[in-house]
Design a protein around this motif. Structure first.
Motif, PDB file in Angstrom:
ATOM      1  N   LEU A 198      -9.442 -12.469  -2.106  1.00  0.00           N
ATOM      2  CA  LEU A 198      -9.748 -11.096  -2.475  1.00  0.00           C
ATOM      3  C   LEU A 198      -8.898 -10.129  -1.651  1.00  0.00           C
ATOM      4  O   LEU A 198      -8.695 -10.333  -0.455  1.00  0.00           O
ATOM      5  N   GLN A 199      -8.414  -9.079  -2.281  1.00  0.00           N
ATOM      6  CA  GLN A 199      -7.664  -8.047  -1.573  1.00  0.00           C
ATOM      7  C   GLN A 199      -8.418  -6.729  -1.670  1.00  0.00           C
ATOM      8  O   GLN A 199      -8.910  -6.358  -2.737  1.00  0.00           O
ATOM      9  N   CYS A 200      -8.491  -6.020  -0.538  1.00  0.00           N
ATOM     10  CA  CYS A 200      -9.182  -4.737  -0.473  1.00  0.00           C
ATOM     11  C   CYS A 200      -8.307  -3.724   0.255  1.00  0.00           C
ATOM     12  O   CYS A 200      -7.558  -4.091   1.173  1.00  0.00           O
ATOM     13  N   TYR A 201      -8.427  -2.464  -0.127  1.00  0.00           N
ATOM     14  CA  TYR A 201      -7.794  -1.425   0.673  1.00  0.00           C
ATOM     15  C   TYR A 201      -8.480  -1.413   2.024  1.00  0.00           C
ATOM     16  O   TYR A 201      -9.690  -1.626   2.125  1.00  0.00           O
ATOM     17  N   ASN A 202      -7.713  -1.145   3.087  1.00  0.00           N
ATOM     18  CA  ASN A 202      -8.237  -1.202   4.440  1.00  0.00           C
ATOM     19  C   ASN A 202      -7.776   0.043   5.194  1.00  0.00           C
ATOM     20  O   ASN A 202      -6.631   0.117   5.639  1.00  0.00           O
ATOM     21  N   CYS A 203      -8.665   1.027   5.319  1.00  0.00           N
ATOM     22  CA  CYS A 203      -8.301   2.263   6.014  1.00  0.00           C
ATOM     23  C   CYS A 203      -9.555   3.019   6.420  1.00  0.00           C
ATOM     24  O   CYS A 203     -10.645   2.765   5.923  1.00  0.00           O
ATOM     25  N   VAL A 204      -9.363   3.966   7.339  1.00  0.00           N
ATOM     26  CA  VAL A 204     -10.422   4.879   7.769  1.00  0.00           C
ATOM     27  C   VAL A 204      -9.798   6.261   7.829  1.00  0.00           C
ATOM     28  O   VAL A 204      -8.745   6.441   8.442  1.00  0.00           O
ATOM     29  N   SER A 205     -10.436   7.226   7.183  1.00  0.00           N
ATOM     30  CA  SER A 205      -9.887   8.578   7.230  1.00  0.00           C
ATOM     31  C   SER A 205     -10.152   9.200   8.599  1.00  0.00           C
ATOM     32  O   SER A 205     -11.122   8.877   9.279  1.00  0.00           O
ATOM     33  N   THR A 206      -9.243  10.072   8.998  1.00  0.00           N
ATOM     34  CA  THR A 206      -9.380  10.825  10.245  1.00  0.00           C
ATOM     35  C   THR A 206      -9.129  12.292   9.927  1.00  0.00           C
ATOM     36  O   THR A 206      -8.692  12.638   8.829  1.00  0.00           O
ATOM     37  N   VAL A 207      -9.384  13.140  10.901  1.00  0.00           N
ATOM     38  CA  VAL A 207      -9.117  14.569  10.713  1.00  0.00           C
ATOM     39  C   VAL A 207      -7.632  14.783  10.438  1.00  0.00           C
ATOM     40  O   VAL A 207      -7.245  15.581   9.595  1.00  0.00           O
ATOM     41  N   ALA A 208      -6.786  14.027  11.116  1.00  0.00           N
ATOM     42  CA  ALA A 208      -5.337  14.176  10.959  1.00  0.00           C
ATOM     43  C   ALA A 208      -4.796  13.494   9.701  1.00  0.00           C
ATOM     44  O   ALA A 208      -3.778  13.908   9.166  1.00  0.00           O
ATOM     45  N   ASN A 209      -5.474  12.441   9.229  1.00  0.00           N
ATOM     46  CA  ASN A 209      -4.970  11.696   8.078  1.00  0.00           C
ATOM     47  C   ASN A 209      -6.107  11.463   7.085  1.00  0.00           C
ATOM     48  O   ASN A 209      -6.945  10.595   7.287  1.00  0.00           O
ATOM     49  N   LYS A 210      -6.105  12.218   6.006  1.00  0.00           N
ATOM     50  CA  LYS A 210      -7.148  12.117   4.988  1.00  0.00           C
ATOM     51  C   LYS A 210      -6.721  11.263   3.796  1.00  0.00           C
ATOM     52  O   LYS A 210      -7.377  11.260   2.770  1.00  0.00           O
ATOM     53  N   ASN A 211      -5.612  10.530   3.913  1.00  0.00           N
ATOM     54  CA  ASN A 211      -5.112   9.733   2.801  1.00  0.00           C
ATOM     55  C   ASN A 211      -6.122   8.678   2.343  1.00  0.00           C
ATOM     56  O   ASN A 211      -6.164   8.314   1.180  1.00  0.00           O
ATOM     57  N   CYS A 212      -6.951   8.208   3.229  1.00  0.00           N
ATOM     58  CA  CYS A 212      -7.953   7.215   2.862  1.00  0.00           C
ATOM     59  C   CYS A 212      -9.029   7.815   1.958  1.00  0.00           C
ATOM     60  O   CYS A 212      -9.665   7.112   1.190  1.00  0.00           O
ATOM     61  N   ASP A 213      -9.219   9.129   2.024  1.00  0.00           N
ATOM     62  CA  ASP A 213     -10.239   9.783   1.201  1.00  0.00           C
ATOM     63  C   ASP A 213      -9.948   9.642  -0.286  1.00  0.00           C
ATOM     64  O   ASP A 213     -10.804   9.282  -1.072  1.00  0.00           O
ATOM     65  N   ASP A 214      -8.703   9.966  -0.681  1.00  0.00           N
ATOM     66  CA  ASP A 214      -8.382  10.010  -2.110  1.00  0.00           C
ATOM     67  C   ASP A 214      -7.301   9.027  -2.535  1.00  0.00           C
ATOM     68  O   ASP A 214      -6.967   8.943  -3.711  1.00  0.00           O
ATOM     69  N   LEU A 215      -6.731   8.286  -1.598  1.00  0.00           N
ATOM     70  CA  LEU A 215      -5.666   7.315  -1.878  1.00  0.00           C
ATOM     71  C   LEU A 215      -4.518   7.945  -2.670  1.00  0.00           C
ATOM     72  O   LEU A 215      -3.947   7.324  -3.564  1.00  0.00           O
ATOM     73  N   ALA A 216      -4.184   9.177  -2.328  1.00  0.00           N
ATOM     74  CA  ALA A 216      -3.104   9.868  -3.023  1.00  0.00           C
ATOM     75  C   ALA A 216      -1.780   9.115  -2.874  1.00  0.00           C
ATOM     76  O   ALA A 216      -0.959   9.126  -3.781  1.00  0.00           O
ATOM     77  N   GLU A 217      -1.607   8.469  -1.732  1.00  0.00           N
ATOM     78  CA  GLU A 217      -0.390   7.693  -1.489  1.00  0.00           C
ATOM     79  C   GLU A 217      -0.788   6.241  -1.198  1.00  0.00           C
ATOM     80  O   GLU A 217      -0.765   5.796  -0.055  1.00  0.00           O
ATOM     81  N   LYS A 218      -1.118   5.509  -2.262  1.00  0.00           N
ATOM     82  CA  LYS A 218      -1.608   4.134  -2.114  1.00  0.00           C
ATOM     83  C   LYS A 218      -0.627   3.226  -1.401  1.00  0.00           C
ATOM     84  O   LYS A 218      -1.028   2.290  -0.717  1.00  0.00           O
ATOM     85  N   ASP A 219       0.672   3.497  -1.560  1.00  0.00           N
ATOM     86  CA  ASP A 219       1.664   2.642  -0.925  1.00  0.00           C
ATOM     87  C   ASP A 219       1.641   2.750   0.597  1.00  0.00           C
ATOM     88  O   ASP A 219       2.196   1.908   1.291  1.00  0.00           O
ATOM     89  N   LYS A 220       0.968   3.758   1.136  1.00  0.00           N
ATOM     90  CA  LYS A 220       0.862   3.918   2.587  1.00  0.00           C
ATOM     91  C   LYS A 220      -0.452   3.367   3.142  1.00  0.00           C
ATOM     92  O   LYS A 220      -0.699   3.449   4.340  1.00  0.00           O
ATOM     93  N   ASN A 269     -20.870  18.032  10.048  1.00  0.00           N
ATOM     94  CA  ASN A 269     -20.608  18.019   8.602  1.00  0.00           C
ATOM     95  C   ASN A 269     -19.252  17.432   8.239  1.00  0.00           C
ATOM     96  O   ASN A 269     -18.781  17.591   7.118  1.00  0.00           O
ATOM     97  N   VAL A 270     -18.592  16.744   9.167  1.00  0.00           N
ATOM     98  CA  VAL A 270     -17.310  16.109   8.906  1.00  0.00           C
ATOM     99  C   VAL A 270     -17.563  14.816   8.133  1.00  0.00           C
ATOM    100  O   VAL A 270     -18.439  14.031   8.496  1.00  0.00           O
ATOM    101  N   GLN A 271     -16.787  14.620   7.054  1.00  0.00           N
ATOM    102  CA  GLN A 271     -16.892  13.400   6.259  1.00  0.00           C
ATOM    103  C   GLN A 271     -15.738  12.457   6.572  1.00  0.00           C
ATOM    104  O   GLN A 271     -14.614  12.904   6.783  1.00  0.00           O
TER     105      GLN A 271
END
Length: 138
Positions: free
Chosen positions: A20-42, A71-73
């Motif tokens: 099984l393959q899964c995306y593996n990330c945690v969003s941070t204040v500086a990097n929100k790419n994990c929130d919406d996967l706008a740049e999946k290749d990263k 209230n930070v997500q």
């Protein structure tokens, strides 16, 4: 023609044996790419086994939590080990300071992507129906 239907059904069922393959990330204040996967290749992709031990299975999770104080997500996407026969406790809040805004657990490759459509059970049912239809023709 019956052999073709059987071959199709076997092909649909055999895909469950690979890892099984899964995306593996945690969003941070500086990097929100994990929130919406706008740049999946990263986004890193983790490989985890389908079955790990009797009664347990690997799965993908997408969990969005919110700190009640700030209230930070944050969004987390990862592989998890979950009991096959019970409701997943991975979606429970880790503490009283945290709200779980959203939580999804799934078992298809890269299924912890928000916009991905899943056809796993649909494909299996359609293949079975096609097999039965081919059998009735003969």
């Amino acid at each position: 023609m019956a052999k073709l239907g059987l071959l199709l059904l076997c092909a649909v069922l055999l895909h469950t044996g690979y890892a099984l393959q899964c995306y593996n990330c945690v969003s941070t204040v500086a990097n929100k790419n994990c929130d919406d996967l706008a740049e999946k290749d990263k986004i890193a992709v983790a490989t985890c086994g389908k079955t790990v031990a009797p009664g347990y299975a690997a799965a993908c999770i997408k969990k969005v939590i919110q700190d009640k104080t700030t209230n930070v997500q944050n969004t987390t996407r990862a592989c998890i080990l979950t009991k096959s026969d019970a409701n997943a406790r991975e979606c429970d809040a880790a503490s009283d300071r945290i709200n779980v805004v959203a939580c999804e657990i799934c078992s298809d490759d890269l299924c912890n992507s928000a916009e991905q459509t899943h056809f796993g059970i649909f494909t299996l049912v359609a293949a079975a129906m096609a097999f039965v239809a081919v059998q009735r023709l003969h």
